[in-house]
Design a protein around this motif. Structure first.
Motif, PDB file in Angstrom:
ATOM      1  N   GLN A  24      -6.688 -28.358 -15.217  1.00 53.38           N
ATOM      2  CA  GLN A  24      -6.469 -27.376 -13.978  1.00 53.38           C
ATOM      3  C   GLN A  24      -5.190 -26.871 -13.731  1.00 53.38           C
ATOM      4  OE1 GLN A  24      -8.772 -26.814 -12.186  1.00 53.38           O
ATOM      5  NE2 GLN A  24     -10.617 -27.886 -12.863  1.00 53.38           N
ATOM      6  N   ALA A  25      -3.987 -27.354 -14.270  1.00 49.76           N
ATOM      7  CA  ALA A  25      -2.848 -26.715 -14.180  1.00 49.76           C
ATOM      8  C   ALA A  25      -2.571 -25.438 -14.919  1.00 49.76           C
ATOM      9  CB  ALA A  25      -1.884 -27.888 -14.449  1.00 49.76           C
ATOM     10  N   PHE A  26      -2.990 -25.614 -16.190  1.00 45.70           N
ATOM     11  CA  PHE A  26      -2.981 -24.444 -17.076  1.00 45.70           C
ATOM     12  C   PHE A  26      -3.964 -23.226 -16.644  1.00 45.70           C
ATOM     13  CE2 PHE A  26      -1.516 -27.344 -20.535  1.00 45.70           C
ATOM     14  CZ  PHE A  26      -0.375 -26.545 -20.677  1.00 45.70           C
ATOM     15  N   HIS A  31      -4.465 -17.906 -13.936  1.00 47.93           N
ATOM     16  CA  HIS A  31      -5.193 -17.018 -12.906  1.00 47.93           C
ATOM     17  C   HIS A  31      -4.149 -16.485 -12.089  1.00 47.93           C
ATOM     18  CE1 HIS A  31      -8.741 -18.922 -14.768  1.00 47.93           C
ATOM     19  NE2 HIS A  31      -9.302 -18.056 -14.305  1.00 47.93           N
ATOM     20  N   ASN A  32      -3.105 -16.946 -12.025  1.00 48.17           N
ATOM     21  CA  ASN A  32      -1.826 -16.506 -11.161  1.00 48.17           C
ATOM     22  C   ASN A  32      -1.342 -15.210 -11.560  1.00 48.17           C
ATOM     23  OD1 ASN A  32      -0.067 -16.255  -9.367  1.00 48.17           O
ATOM     24  ND2 ASN A  32       1.061 -18.543  -9.672  1.00 48.17           N
ATOM     25  N   THR A  33      -1.570 -14.293 -10.768  1.00 50.27           N
ATOM     26  CA  THR A  33      -1.101 -12.853 -11.236  1.00 50.27           C
ATOM     27  C   THR A  33       0.337 -12.757 -10.902  1.00 50.27           C
ATOM     28  OG1 THR A  33      -1.943 -12.111  -9.100  1.00 50.27           O
ATOM     29  CG2 THR A  33      -3.292 -12.099 -11.119  1.00 50.27           C
ATOM     30  N   THR A  34       0.908 -13.466 -10.223  1.00 49.85           N
ATOM     31  CA  THR A  34       2.451 -13.187  -9.910  1.00 49.85           C
ATOM     32  C   THR A  34       3.220 -13.897 -10.892  1.00 49.85           C
ATOM     33  OG1 THR A  34       2.577 -15.443  -8.713  1.00 49.85           O
ATOM     34  CG2 THR A  34       1.987 -13.606  -7.339  1.00 49.85           C
ATOM     35  N   VAL A  39       4.154 -15.828 -19.651  1.00 52.83           N
ATOM     36  CA  VAL A  39       3.968 -17.304 -19.171  1.00 52.83           C
ATOM     37  C   VAL A  39       2.619 -17.428 -19.218  1.00 52.83           C
ATOM     38  CG1 VAL A  39       4.150 -18.788 -17.210  1.00 52.83           C
ATOM     39  CG2 VAL A  39       6.081 -17.272 -17.894  1.00 52.83           C
ATOM     40  N   ARG A  40       1.607 -16.378 -18.387  1.00 59.21           N
ATOM     41  CA  ARG A  40       0.242 -16.379 -18.319  1.00 59.21           C
ATOM     42  C   ARG A  40      -0.392 -16.739 -19.808  1.00 59.21           C
ATOM     43  NH1 ARG A  40      -1.924 -12.027 -14.614  1.00 59.21           N
ATOM     44  NH2 ARG A  40      -3.689 -13.161 -14.890  1.00 59.21           N
ATOM     45  N   ALA A  41      -0.032 -15.960 -20.838  1.00 59.78           N
ATOM     46  CA  ALA A  41      -0.392 -15.874 -22.263  1.00 59.78           C
ATOM     47  C   ALA A  41      -0.125 -17.152 -23.019  1.00 59.78           C
ATOM     48  CB  ALA A  41       0.281 -14.639 -22.976  1.00 59.78           C
ATOM     49  N   GLN A  42       1.198 -17.784 -22.591  1.00 61.77           N
ATOM     50  CA  GLN A  42       1.432 -19.134 -23.215  1.00 61.77           C
ATOM     51  C   GLN A  42       0.317 -20.228 -22.745  1.00 61.77           C
ATOM     52  OE1 GLN A  42       3.136 -18.658 -25.878  1.00 61.77           O
ATOM     53  NE2 GLN A  42       4.161 -20.674 -25.387  1.00 61.77           N
ATOM     54  N   ALA A  43      -0.002 -20.144 -21.350  1.00 56.48           N
ATOM     55  CA  ALA A  43      -0.640 -21.051 -20.764  1.00 56.48           C
ATOM     56  C   ALA A  43      -2.013 -20.715 -21.241  1.00 56.48           C
ATOM     57  CB  ALA A  43      -0.765 -21.012 -19.210  1.00 56.48           C
ATOM     58  N   GLN A  44      -2.456 -19.696 -21.371  1.00 57.78           N
ATOM     59  CA  GLN A  44      -3.935 -19.488 -22.065  1.00 57.78           C
ATOM     60  C   GLN A  44      -4.073 -20.039 -23.543  1.00 57.78           C
ATOM     61  OE1 GLN A  44      -6.374 -17.997 -20.526  1.00 57.78           O
ATOM     62  NE2 GLN A  44      -7.641 -18.862 -22.123  1.00 57.78           N
ATOM     63  N   LEU A  45      -2.968 -20.031 -24.217  1.00 56.84           N
ATOM     64  CA  LEU A  45      -2.810 -20.637 -25.547  1.00 56.84           C
ATOM     65  C   LEU A  45      -2.980 -21.990 -25.499  1.00 56.84           C
ATOM     66  CD1 LEU A  45      -0.368 -18.260 -27.439  1.00 56.84           C
ATOM     67  CD2 LEU A  45      -2.518 -18.336 -27.691  1.00 56.84           C
ATOM     68  N   GLN A  46      -2.267 -22.594 -24.606  1.00 54.07           N
ATOM     69  CA  GLN A  46      -2.378 -24.171 -24.582  1.00 54.07           C
ATOM     70  C   GLN A  46      -3.507 -24.516 -23.904  1.00 54.07           C
ATOM     71  OE1 GLN A  46      -0.200 -26.382 -24.918  1.00 54.07           O
ATOM     72  NE2 GLN A  46       1.445 -25.008 -25.767  1.00 54.07           N
TER      73      GLN A  46
END
Length: 100
Positions: A24-26, A31-34, A39-46
């Motif tokens: 849920q955290a990832f 989904h956080n556009t700000t 960072v968003r790409a790293q979270a998506q990879l994780q």
């Protein structure tokens, strides 16, 4: 064979439960556009690195007794056959045969 299905289902449920908070955290980070795109790409990879069984959509309702995947009553997690047998034997609290 049905035993294997039940064990597989229980393992999938345990995997989902153990990794749900982190997933849920990832998902929030992706989904956080700000946030910056990196960072968003790293979270998506994780998020993609999680096992396949860690997704809640991977869980299917299965009967705990027989492993049957169709005709399962969600509340009791029993197939319709097993529900009827157990209800008639009085093993399900609060369930009795209806009469009208």
């Amino acid at each position: 064979m049905p035993r294997a299905r039940i064990i597989r289902d229980l393992k999938a449920r345990a995997t989902v439960a153990s990794s749900e908070v982190v997933r849920q955290a990832f998902r929030y980070l992706t989904h956080n556009t700000t946030l910056p795109a990196k960072v968003r790409a790293q979270a998506q990879l994780q998020l993609n690195a999680f096992p396949r069984d860690a997704r809640p959509a991977a869980i299917h309702n299965r009967c705990l007794e027989t492993g049957r995947g169709r005709g399962v009553l969600r509340v009791f997690r029993l197939s319709r056959f097993q529900f009827r047998v157990k209800a008639l034997e009085g093993e399900l609290p609060g369930v009795k045969k209806s009469t009208w």
